[in-house]
Enzyme design. Structure first.
Site, mmCIF file in Angstrom:
data_model
loop_
_atom_site.group_PDB
_atom_site.id
_atom_site.type_symbol
_atom_site.label_atom_id
_atom_site.label_comp_id
_atom_site.label_asym_id
_atom_site.label_seq_id
_atom_site.Cartn_x
_atom_site.Cartn_y
_atom_site.Cartn_z
ATOM 1 N N GLU A 286 49.760 -5.468 -11.803
ATOM 2 C CA GLU A 286 49.898 -5.108 -13.218
ATOM 3 C C GLU A 286 48.782 -5.836 -13.940
ATOM 4 O O GLU A 286 48.703 -7.059 -13.905
ATOM 5 C CB GLU A 286 51.277 -5.535 -13.737
ATOM 6 N N CYS A 320 50.577 -8.094 -22.342
ATOM 7 C CA CYS A 320 49.842 -6.919 -21.884
ATOM 8 C C CYS A 320 50.335 -5.664 -22.592
ATOM 9 O O CYS A 320 49.619 -4.672 -22.677
ATOM 10 C CB CYS A 320 49.963 -6.757 -20.369
#
Length: 515
Positions: A286, A320
């Protein structure tokens, strides 16, 4: 089997008693500051000569702990220990493995403020942000334990009259877990326990800025009786220890959350077959985002302003999933901009240990310098309408910063800043807004604020992100409710906290027995 999974309820810090309990937890955490933390391999605690100091980003003089740093020989020892332990751990009953997670969740629930307070000190999280993260860590433990129990049941297959067929899930082997500093408890715990509950053993290389939280969690796993060697705690330099772990022929998979550049480097190194390697290494990555909130001309503008402010400036934009781009229809652009500026200007930037703080520091000197560089770039690429400055010199404080009239191709519209900086862009139509939103190498989260059902359906089809939200903020994914992971350079769309996640750490075996 356990009861049905439910998300943890967040603590209400409007209640005085909860703040008093948190104050007590902070005092307890402060009493333990400066302790030395060893490398842990197979249960053996190893103090090394080389150490790093973990510091409080809100108070640079305050040392959270002194953490031993592994070298190549210790990395080799950790891999070999994990490989040897795997031979017994892989045969452990899946329900037993799940029970370790349930016990850890119970302890974490009882010591919730203790872990949250440590995050306030080591990661600079406000009370609300820290508490939400501890709740998420508990959720991961509860959810993944149940998922392993579900996967251990007989899997449905088409019936054959001549054969008895069975499909079951085997663990992969030794996994290298490299978690991020921005969710140093929840994501670290989720990545680690997903791997181990599936029957794998782990070498955990914690983030260099938040290693003490990881050490505390490893101690919690030891407390619940997890066998030595299942999780090995190996803090150390990424370019030295990290590379060695990724390259090792006994490494079966790498679970990584962090920047795009580091993730791509790991993926490239993992793809190279080493002498003695028997498998294709699996990479679960990720790698961040450049997330946009679109505001349609037919929208609840108050809701839009609230969603943007929360998404852009929660934890100083160091998520994020954070909103770093706002794309607004020209008819309501000025109104939305003014409302967000008004809300953001009222945010209280302070030491996150204070109950009144809405916004804490950024994580370290490197981030502090990088974000300031982007603010200078933003001054050339847009119109500064809020912030741009810094706060108390005691810590790494940067004001919530808003740039208006930014071109969608501008650097601050394309590059991940990872700080409290948001760029506003004007769109002539909803179609153009969608085009701007998709015009990035990332594809993690996004949101659309609109009352127009046709536009929402168009976004459902065409807004290319892994997690898309309508009429709400683009942060705050809940385990089990919002499986999390993105497209393109945002990673491998791992869908953490979802029913697919544990499959990434297993391999399916089919046994067919013809009578």
């Amino acid at each position: 089997m356990r009861s049905e999974f439910k998300n943890e309820v967040f603590v209400n810090f409007q209640e005085k008693s909860n703040n008093e309990a948190y104050d007590a937890a902070l005092k307890k955490a402060e009493a333990e500051l400066g302790k030395a933390y060893p490398v842990i391999i197979g249960g053996e605690k190893i103090m090394t000569d080389r150490k790093i100091a973990s510091i409080n980003p809100a108070n640079k003089k305050q040392i959270i702990g002194s953490v031993s740093q592994a070298d190549i020989p210790l990395a080799e020892k950790a891999i070999q220990t994990a490989a040897a332990t795997f031979e017994t751990w892989k045969r452990t009953d899946p329900n037993e493995r799940a029970r370790y997670l349930f016990r850890a969740a119970a302890i974490l629930r009882r010591r919730r403020h203790e872990f949250s307070a440590l995050m306030t000190l080591e990661a600079g999280k406000t009370r609300v942000e820290a508490d939400v993260e501890t709740a998420e860590a508990i959720d991961f433990l509860e959810f993944y334990g149940r998922e392993m129990q579900r996967l251990s049941l007989p899997q449905p297959l088409t019936v054959s009259e001549e054969e008895e067929n069975e499909l079951y899930y085997l663990p992969l082997g030794v996994g290298v877990v490299i978690p991020p500093w921005n969710f140093p408890l929840a994501i670290m715990a989720g990545m680690t326990t997903a791997a181990l509950v599936a029957g794998n053993t782990v070498v955990l290389k914690p983030a260099s800025t938040t290693p003490v939280i990881a050490a505390k969690f490893v101690a919690l796993l030891e407390e619940v009786g997890l066998p030595p060697g299942v999780v090995n705690y190996l803090p150390g330099p990424g370019g030295e220890v990290g590379d060695y772990l990724v390259d090792h022929p006994l490494t079966r998979f790498i679970s990584f959350t962090g920047s795009r550049d580091v993730g791509l480097r790991i993926n490239e190194r993992a793809a190279k077959t080493q002498p003695g390697q028997k498998w294709i290494k699996r990479v679960v990555a990720e790698m961040g985002g450049k997330d946009a909130i679109i505001v349609d001309k037919e929208a609840d503008l108050e809701l839009a302003a609230d969603a943007i402010t929360a998404s852009a400036f929660g934890f100083s934009g160091q998520k994020c999933s954070a909103c770093s781009r706002v794309i607004v229809h020209e008819d309501v652009y000025d109104i939305v901009l003014d409302k967000v500026v008004e809300r953001a200007s009222k945010l209280i930037m302070a030491n996150p240990a204070e109950a009144s703080a809405n916004l804490g520091p950024v994580i370290d000197e490197k981030a502090y310098a990088k974000i300031q560089e982007y603010i200078e770039i933003g001054k050339q690429e847009g119109r500064l309408v809020l912030g741009g400055g810094t706060g108390s010199p005691d810590g790494f404080f940067i004001e919530p910063t808003i740039f208006a009239d930014v071109d969608p191709e501008a650097r601050i519209s394309q590059e991940e800043i990872f700080g409290p900086v948001v760029a506003f862009t004007k769109a002539k139509s909803f179609d153009e807004a969608l085009e701007f939103a998709n015009n990035t190498v990332y594809g993690l989260t996004g949101a659309v604020i609109s009352r127009n059902g046709a536009h929402l359906e168009k976004a459902r089809r065409e807004f290319f992100v892994g997690n898309l939200y309508f009429n709400r903020k683009c942060t705050g994914a809940l385990v089990g409710t919002h499986p999390f992971g993105g497209f393109n350079m945002s990673g491998t769309d791992s869908k953490a906290g979802g029913r697919d996640y544990l499959l990434l750490f297993t391999q399916a075996k089919l046994v067919s027995d013809r009578f």
